[in-house]
Motif scaffolding. Structure first.
Motif, short mmCIF file in Angstrom:
data_model
loop_
_atom_site.label_atom_id
_atom_site.label_comp_id
_atom_site.label_asym_id
_atom_site.label_seq_id
_atom_site.Cartn_x
_atom_site.Cartn_y
_atom_site.Cartn_z
N ARG A 112 -7.69 3.59 -13.34
CA ARG A 112 -7.22 4.23 -12.12
C ARG A 112 -5.77 3.80 -11.92
O ARG A 112 -5.43 2.63 -12.05
CB ARG A 112 -8.06 3.78 -10.93
CG ARG A 112 -9.49 4.30 -10.98
CD ARG A 112 -10.21 3.99 -9.69
NE ARG A 112 -10.01 2.58 -9.31
CZ ARG A 112 -10.06 2.14 -8.07
NH1 ARG A 112 -10.31 2.97 -7.07
NH2 ARG A 112 -9.89 0.86 -7.78
N ALA A 113 -4.94 4.78 -11.59
CA ALA A 113 -3.52 4.48 -11.41
C ALA A 113 -3.30 3.46 -10.31
O ALA A 113 -2.37 2.65 -10.37
CB ALA A 113 -2.75 5.76 -11.10
N ASP A 114 -4.22 3.49 -9.33
CA ASP A 114 -4.06 2.55 -8.21
C ASP A 114 -4.13 1.10 -8.66
O ASP A 114 -3.60 0.20 -8.01
CB ASP A 114 -5.15 2.80 -7.16
CG ASP A 114 -4.90 4.11 -6.42
OD1 ASP A 114 -3.78 4.65 -6.55
OD2 ASP A 114 -5.83 4.59 -5.74
N ASP A 115 -4.79 0.89 -9.79
CA ASP A 115 -4.87 -0.48 -10.32
C ASP A 115 -3.55 -0.93 -10.94
O ASP A 115 -3.41 -2.10 -11.28
CB ASP A 115 -5.98 -0.56 -11.38
CG ASP A 115 -7.35 -0.29 -10.76
OD1 ASP A 115 -7.48 -0.47 -9.53
OD2 ASP A 115 -8.26 0.14 -11.50
N TRP A 116 -2.63 -0.01 -11.16
CA TRP A 116 -1.37 -0.32 -11.84
C TRP A 116 -0.17 0.17 -11.01
O TRP A 116 0.52 1.12 -11.38
CB TRP A 116 -1.35 0.31 -13.24
CG TRP A 116 -2.39 -0.28 -14.13
CD1 TRP A 116 -3.68 0.12 -14.30
CD2 TRP A 116 -2.23 -1.46 -14.91
NE1 TRP A 116 -4.35 -0.70 -15.16
CE2 TRP A 116 -3.47 -1.70 -15.56
CE3 TRP A 116 -1.17 -2.35 -15.16
CZ2 TRP A 116 -3.66 -2.78 -16.42
CZ3 TRP A 116 -1.38 -3.42 -16.02
CH2 TRP A 116 -2.61 -3.62 -16.63
N PRO A 117 0.07 -0.50 -9.88
CA PRO A 117 1.17 -0.05 -9.01
C PRO A 117 2.54 -0.09 -9.70
O PRO A 117 3.41 0.72 -9.36
CB PRO A 117 1.11 -1.04 -7.84
CG PRO A 117 0.32 -2.20 -8.32
CD PRO A 117 -0.64 -1.67 -9.33
N ILE A 118 2.70 -1.01 -10.66
CA ILE A 118 4.00 -1.07 -11.34
C ILE A 118 4.22 0.21 -12.13
O ILE A 118 5.32 0.78 -12.16
CB ILE A 118 4.07 -2.29 -12.29
CG1 ILE A 118 3.79 -3.57 -11.53
CG2 ILE A 118 5.44 -2.37 -12.95
CD1 ILE A 118 3.62 -4.79 -12.43
#
Lengths: 227, 286
Positions: A112-118
């Motif tokens: 999930r993109a939310d897990d990778w804010p960078i």
């Protein structure tokens, strides 16, 4: 120079606009794929690569033809050289988007993109820097181009952070190494796409001022070109 | 007919100019790699009768360099060129002001007491159309040398050397007594260059030397200019901007009697400092 040359230069500009807009679209879609992995969209990006390649060849052929026929000088030769070089950078940006999309296909249903804010921030900044470079390019705006040069540094920092985060994640979850390598590749492609956007901004500065500022960025200010 | 004044003519009817001017500081800013000055033009004004056609020209021409003068018709580039060997003295009413210093001795070329014949020995000229004398190939080249009293084997040797330096010897070695008019246009122009070279000039002035030649002959003349600059200082007027870009080290852009810009050729043709120059070289006017 003849009116014929000026007319043909105007026609070339239309191809340049088309190329820039096409690459912008591809990058928009690529960033969307990162935020929301989507196999169909990723496939479409890959398929659009041929369209970008054709646009690149069209612009390049036209620049070479104009150079051969009219032997331009002054601001005209700078314009054509800048178009030729920026054209290559646009094509490389699209290649980056395609590479990114291919990697993103692997991620569908896995992260999930939310897990990778960078990564989200990188995608956002890359899209922004490209849009600014395109604006500088199409409007021949030196100030905007100089701003683009300053915008590249945060993306480089994000990339370093991303690498560190992936190393840490791989240590914690070695079974997901393949996924993390895909993420690393996506981050690298974003970083390279931003570099190419920076190159375009440098070409804009050359086009307008005649100064070659490559490798001369010093603490955010542009050093004058040497003799 | 050749009055020499140090001050600009206060009664000149010409309006003050608003065009950007090139000052003497331009040449002072030339790159350190530039050779020493061969000729310095200082505050040069020139008048055809009441009409001023050169306006406060200040520029330095460097030794063993090719300098091109470009600009639209009537800008004064040929007039400036012709000042160097006092061609204007031939017509009444022409008037110079200022100085053209020829180094190393610093003689002022346009001073009334400077001998124009001596200047023409030191500064040769090649014209737009080949203009050989109605004589043999040999005699064309020997002409200036005979005036200087050169005779016999020395004359033979120097004619051959001049023809070699003009890249014409191989084509004419066995036809020295043929009339010069039997040569092609390009060969005739190289003969004129040989004639100019024969007296060992320090400078050669080229006034559109290839405008009457085909591309092959033009290429030979351009190659020759590249060779000759190792021996002489060259000043060339040309309407062909690609030619100026190809053959010259420095270029001056003239407009309406002003030297608008003078710079290294590469810079002037890729990034001129004056908008007027850019407009001209990109064909926006002229």
């Amino acid at each position: 120079m003849s009116q014929q040359f000026i007319n043909q230069l105007t026609e070339l500009q239309q191809h340049v606009y088309a190329m820039a807009n096409l690459v912008q679209d591809v990058v928009e879609e690529a960033c969307a794929v990162i935020l929301q992995p989507d196999g169909a969209l990723a496939l479409r990006i890959v398929e659009r690569d041929a369209e970008v390649d054709r646009a690149e060849v069209t612009v390049e052929s036209e620049v070479i033809r104009l150079m051969a026929l009219y032997q331009p000088t002054g601001s005209d030769i700078r314009l054509l050289c800048a178009i030729l070089k920026a054209n290559h950078d646009f094509e490389r940006i699209a290649d980056g988007a395609v590479n990114l999309a291919q990697r993103a296909q692997h991620l569908v249903g896995r992260i999930r993109a939310d897990d990778w804010p960078i990564l989200r921030a990188m995608a956002h900044h890359t899209r922004t820097i490209l849009n600014h470079a395109v604006q500088a390019y199409l409007h021949r705006d030196v100030r905007q181009a100089q701003q683009v040069l300053r915008e590249d540094a945060p993306i480089d920092r994000y990339y370093v952070e991303m690498v560190e985060a992936i190393i840490a994640a791989t240590a914690s979850h070695p079974e997901r190494t393949a996924t993390y390598l895909d993420l690393l590749s996506i981050a690298k492609n974003l970083e390279r796409m931003a570099d190419h956007a920076t190159n375009i901004a440098e070409e804009v500065i050359f086009m307008i001022t005649g100064q070659i500022v490559r490798h001369r960025l010093d603490q955010g200010s542009l050093a004058p070109a040497a003799e | 007919m050749n009055s020499h004044l140090n001050q600009p003519n206060a009664l000149s009817p010409v309006e003050p100019l608003t065009l950007p001017r090139v000052s003497s500081t331009v040449s002072a800013e030339a790159p350190p790699s530039a050779n020493p000055p061969k000729a310095e033009v200082r505050a040069l004004n020139f008048f055809y009768g009441p009409k001023q056609v050169l306006k406060n020209i200040n520029v330095t021409f460097f030794q063993h360099r090719v300098t091109a003068l470009i600009g639209p018709s009537g800008c004064g580039k040929t007039t400036l060129l012709r000042c160097f060997n006092r061609m204007h003295d031939l017509y009444p009413g022409n008037r110079y002001e200022g100085q053209i210093m020829l180094h190393p001795d610093g003689v002022n070329i346009i001073h009334p007491q400077t001998d124009p014949v001596e200047m023409r020995m030191r500064i040769g000229m090649v014209f737009q159309k080949p203009n050989p004398y109605p004589k043999s190939i040999f005699e064309n080249v020997a002409f200036g040398l005979r005036l200087r009293g050169v005779r016999g084997s020395e004359l033979q040797g120097r004619v051959e050397q001049a023809l070699r330096n003009a890249a014409l010897w191989d084509e004419t070695a066995d036809r020295q007594r043929d009339l010069a008019f039997s040569l092609s246009g390009g060969q005739q122009q190289r003969l004129c260059i040989a004639r100019a070279l024969a007296t060992d000039p320090e400078m050669i002035l080229f006034d559109e030397p290839t405008s009457a030649l085909d591309p092959v002959a033009t290429a030979k003349i351009e190659d020759l200019i590249a060779e000759l600059k190792h021996r002489v200082t060259i000043l060339i007027v040309t309407h062909n901007m690609q030619q100026a870009a190809r053959v010259s080290d420095f270029t001056g852009f003239m407009f309406l009697g002003d030297l608008v810009e003078f710079d290294q050729t590469q810079r002037l043709f890729t990034n001129p400092s004056q908008k007027l120059t850019n407009d001209y070289i990109t064909g926006r006017f002229g």
